[in-house]
Write an enzyme that holds these catalytic residues in place. Structure first.
Site, PDB file in Angstrom:
ATOM      1  N   SER A 130      -6.105   3.400   4.376  1.00  0.00           N
ATOM      2  CA  SER A 130      -5.504   2.586   3.319  1.00  0.00           C
ATOM      3  C   SER A 130      -6.556   1.734   2.621  1.00  0.00           C
ATOM      4  O   SER A 130      -6.335   0.567   2.306  1.00  0.00           O
ATOM      5  CB  SER A 130      -4.398   1.683   3.880  1.00  0.00           C
ATOM      6  OG  SER A 130      -3.596   1.182   2.830  1.00  0.00           O
TER       7      SER A 130
ATOM      8  N   SER B 115       0.783  -1.237   0.000  1.00  0.00           N
ATOM      9  CA  SER B 115       0.000   0.000   0.000  1.00  0.00           C
ATOM     10  C   SER B 115       0.811   1.281   0.000  1.00  0.00           C
ATOM     11  O   SER B 115       0.224   2.365  -0.040  1.00  0.00           O
ATOM     12  CB  SER B 115      -0.972   0.012   1.177  1.00  0.00           C
ATOM     13  OG  SER B 115      -2.144  -0.690   0.834  1.00  0.00           O
TER      14      SER B 115
ATOM     15  N   LYS C 274       3.429   6.760   4.782  1.00  0.00           N
ATOM     16  CA  LYS C 274       2.498   5.672   4.447  1.00  0.00           C
ATOM     17  C   LYS C 274       3.141   4.327   4.735  1.00  0.00           C
ATOM     18  O   LYS C 274       4.340   4.137   4.544  1.00  0.00           O
ATOM     19  CB  LYS C 274       2.102   5.748   2.971  1.00  0.00           C
ATOM     20  CG  LYS C 274       1.028   4.759   2.556  1.00  0.00           C
ATOM     21  CD  LYS C 274      -0.332   5.154   3.115  1.00  0.00           C
ATOM     22  CE  LYS C 274      -1.392   4.086   2.829  1.00  0.00           C
ATOM     23  NZ  LYS C 274      -1.259   2.923   3.735  1.00  0.00           N
TER      24      LYS C 274
ATOM     25  N   LYS D 201      -0.042   3.722  -2.712  1.00  0.00           N
ATOM     26  CA  LYS D 201      -1.020   4.814  -2.639  1.00  0.00           C
ATOM     27  C   LYS D 201      -0.349   6.187  -2.596  1.00  0.00           C
ATOM     28  O   LYS D 201      -0.996   7.203  -2.872  1.00  0.00           O
ATOM     29  CB  LYS D 201      -1.941   4.598  -1.438  1.00  0.00           C
ATOM     30  CG  LYS D 201      -2.809   3.339  -1.570  1.00  0.00           C
ATOM     31  CD  LYS D 201      -3.708   3.141  -0.364  1.00  0.00           C
ATOM     32  CE  LYS D 201      -4.634   1.937  -0.561  1.00  0.00           C
ATOM     33  NZ  LYS D 201      -3.963   0.653  -0.331  1.00  0.00           N
TER      34      LYS D 201
END
Length: 512
Positions: A121, A61, A223, A64
């Site tokens: 997320s 993720s 992140k 992202k």
């Protein structure tokens, strides 16, 4: 040398020694693979520490961040705005967790969508961003790749906007450092997007998966990501005394070890200065690995996947199994397990998290519209639940009535069968009935000789003597030949009387 400088140097060396302690286990073995680690100064791009920085890796993720850069770049170009509506399609709603679970047709602003993918997320929201901004996922992925090349990323290949496993999608620690610097440099007004501690949707509060936020002083982004094939990854930034450091750690076996290792790297980096001899991100040499290693045997193994923050751990991107420390090629589970069982990391932990400060997000164009939509959806859910309960009660009632009717019919059927059986028995009795056998012989016809044993025989009595006259012989003969009485006595009694009378008859005969 000042005491403060010595203290910082000793802390930094201790942290680096603890960080790389398990690396020494693997140095003895040739051809081992190192998990990617990179620490760099954000302003200068100078590398403070690097370990396999350009090796390919499954991003999960942290993808992202790339999705967010493309979206913010479109906003900067004026092609969309943060108030543009993102519509959830059926395909987006079907994406695996982590997700918000919005129904197809739900709309929300791009601004809220970006906040959700940075904190929660949510894979369904990232997918919807790609569909709405690119027209299709393939088109948006092409935009991601074009943008990556333009900002200086050279090791990345993008095929989806949420980071769910795809064997073709990978990046490197160097590329993620380049992306982090580009986000900070190109979109300074959006920096707070990466440091939100939690979001609140309706009554639900969802904390950020970045375990450094509110726990490591100065952390201000960015992140995390996880899939079994890539392990636990993080792109983190922290600022101290006006200096910002970006740290990328990939392939860790748990969120805690990822966070602790990242904190150690920050401690080390803030105690160092990137001198003129330090390489830049652009100067790092390319990797010799042709594809990312698969960390599934070491992260998830044959056990249940660990608690996941960015997608189902059952999904993986195929690749080769990896060792954790050393040189260039691949396969030693013993080294991997040794590196993952670092006692120092197991014993350490970060301080408790600071209180969350949730940021509100909503569906619809504004909070009021979002509240109306939520109330409408809640009313629909309650009505649907009431209808379901009513349907269940009606079905149960119908089932009971059907059971009672079935039992009644069964009783009637049994009664009819019993009645039919009784009538059949009566008819059978009439058909098979015979006259009773005659027990007495017809008059004038003597009994068979064989029946004399079963017939009562009366012994003739002595005739009464008249004065002057004796017994006459003919009278005795007549008595002897007297026919048997018509009614026969029971067999057992006749037999007994016959046996008792025989001596008397013989005596009478002798007297004659």
């Amino acid at each position: 040398m000042s005491s403060s400088l010595l203290r910082r140097l000793s802390v930094g060396l201790a942290a680096l020694t603890g960080l790389l302690g398990t690396s020494l286990i693997g140095i003895r073995a040739a051809d081992a693979v190192t998990v990617p680690i990179l620490v760099a100064d954000v302003d200068s791009g100078k590398v403070i520490y690097a370990q396999a920085p350009t090796d390919p890796w499954y991003p999960a993720s942290i993808t992202k961040l790339m999705t967010t850069y493309v979206a913010l770049d479109l906003v900067r170009q004026g092609k969309v705005s943060l108030d543009s509506m993102i519509t959830i399609s059926a395909a987006a709603a079907a994406e695996p967790p982590s997700k918000m679970g919005f129904k197809p047709g739900t709309q929300l602003t791009l601004d809220n969508a970006l906040k959700i993918i940075m904190v929660k997320s949510a894979n369904d929201i990232a997918y919807a961003i790609g569909e709405n901004l690119g027209g299709s996922i393939d088109t948006f992925a092409a935009m991601m790749n074009e943008t990556a090349v333009r900002i200086g990323m050279r090791d990345s290949h993008w095929y989806n906007p949420n980071g769910l496993p795809d064997p073709r999608q990978w990046t490197s620690a160097r590329d993620m450092a380049v992306l982090a610097r580009a986000l900070i440099r190109d979109f300074p007004d959006s920096h707070d997007l990466f440091s939100i501690s939690a979001i609140q949707f309706g009554r639900a509060v969802m904390p950020n998966h970045n375990g450094l936020l509110g726990r490591y002083p100065g952390t201000d982004g960015m992140k995390t990501g996880f899939i079994c094939s890539g392990g636990f990854n993080v792109v983190a930034t922290a600022t101290r005394n006006g200096r910002r450091i970006v740290t990328i750690v990939m392939g860790q076996p748990s969120p805690r070890e990822r966070d602790v290792k990242t904190a150690d790297l920050f401690d080390y980096a803030f105690g160092q200065s990137a001198g003129w001899t330090s390489p830049t991100l652009e100067a790092l040499p390319a990797s010799a690995l042709p594809a990312p290693p698969d960390m599934r045997p070491f992260v998830c193994g044959g056990k249940k996947p660990p608690a996941i923050e960015d997608g189902p751990g059952a999904l993986s991107a195929p690749g080769s199994a990896a060792q954790l420390i050393g040189g260039s090629a691949a396969n030693s589970p013993a080294l991997a397990l040794a590196a993952f069982s670092n006692p120092a990391l197991r014993a350490r932990s970060l301080p408790p998290r600071a209180p969350l400060q949730p940021i509100a997000v909503w569906i619809g164009r504004n909070p009021a519209e979002g509240q109306q939509i939520l109330e409408s959806q809640e009313a629909e859910q309650k009505a649907a639940a009431a209808n379901t309960r009513a349907a269940k009660l009606e079905a149960a009632k119908a089932k009971r009535l059907a059971a009672l009717e079935a039992a009644k019919q069964a009783r009637e059927a049994r009664a009819e069968r019993a009645q039919a059986a009784r009538e059949a028995a009566k008819e059978a009795a009439k058909t098979t009935a015979k006259p009773a056998p005659k027990l007495a012989a017809k008059a004038g016809r003597p009994l068979p000789h064989a029946a004399s044993a079963y017939t009562a025989v009366e012994t003739p009595s002595m005739p009464e003597a008249k004065p002057g006259k004796g017994l006459s012989k003919p009278a005795a003969k007549a008595t002897a030949h007297k026919p048997a009485p018509a009614k026969a006595a029971p067999a057992k009694e006749s037999t007994g009387k016959s046996a008792a009378k025989k001596p008397a008859a013989k005596k009478a005969a002798a007297e004659e």
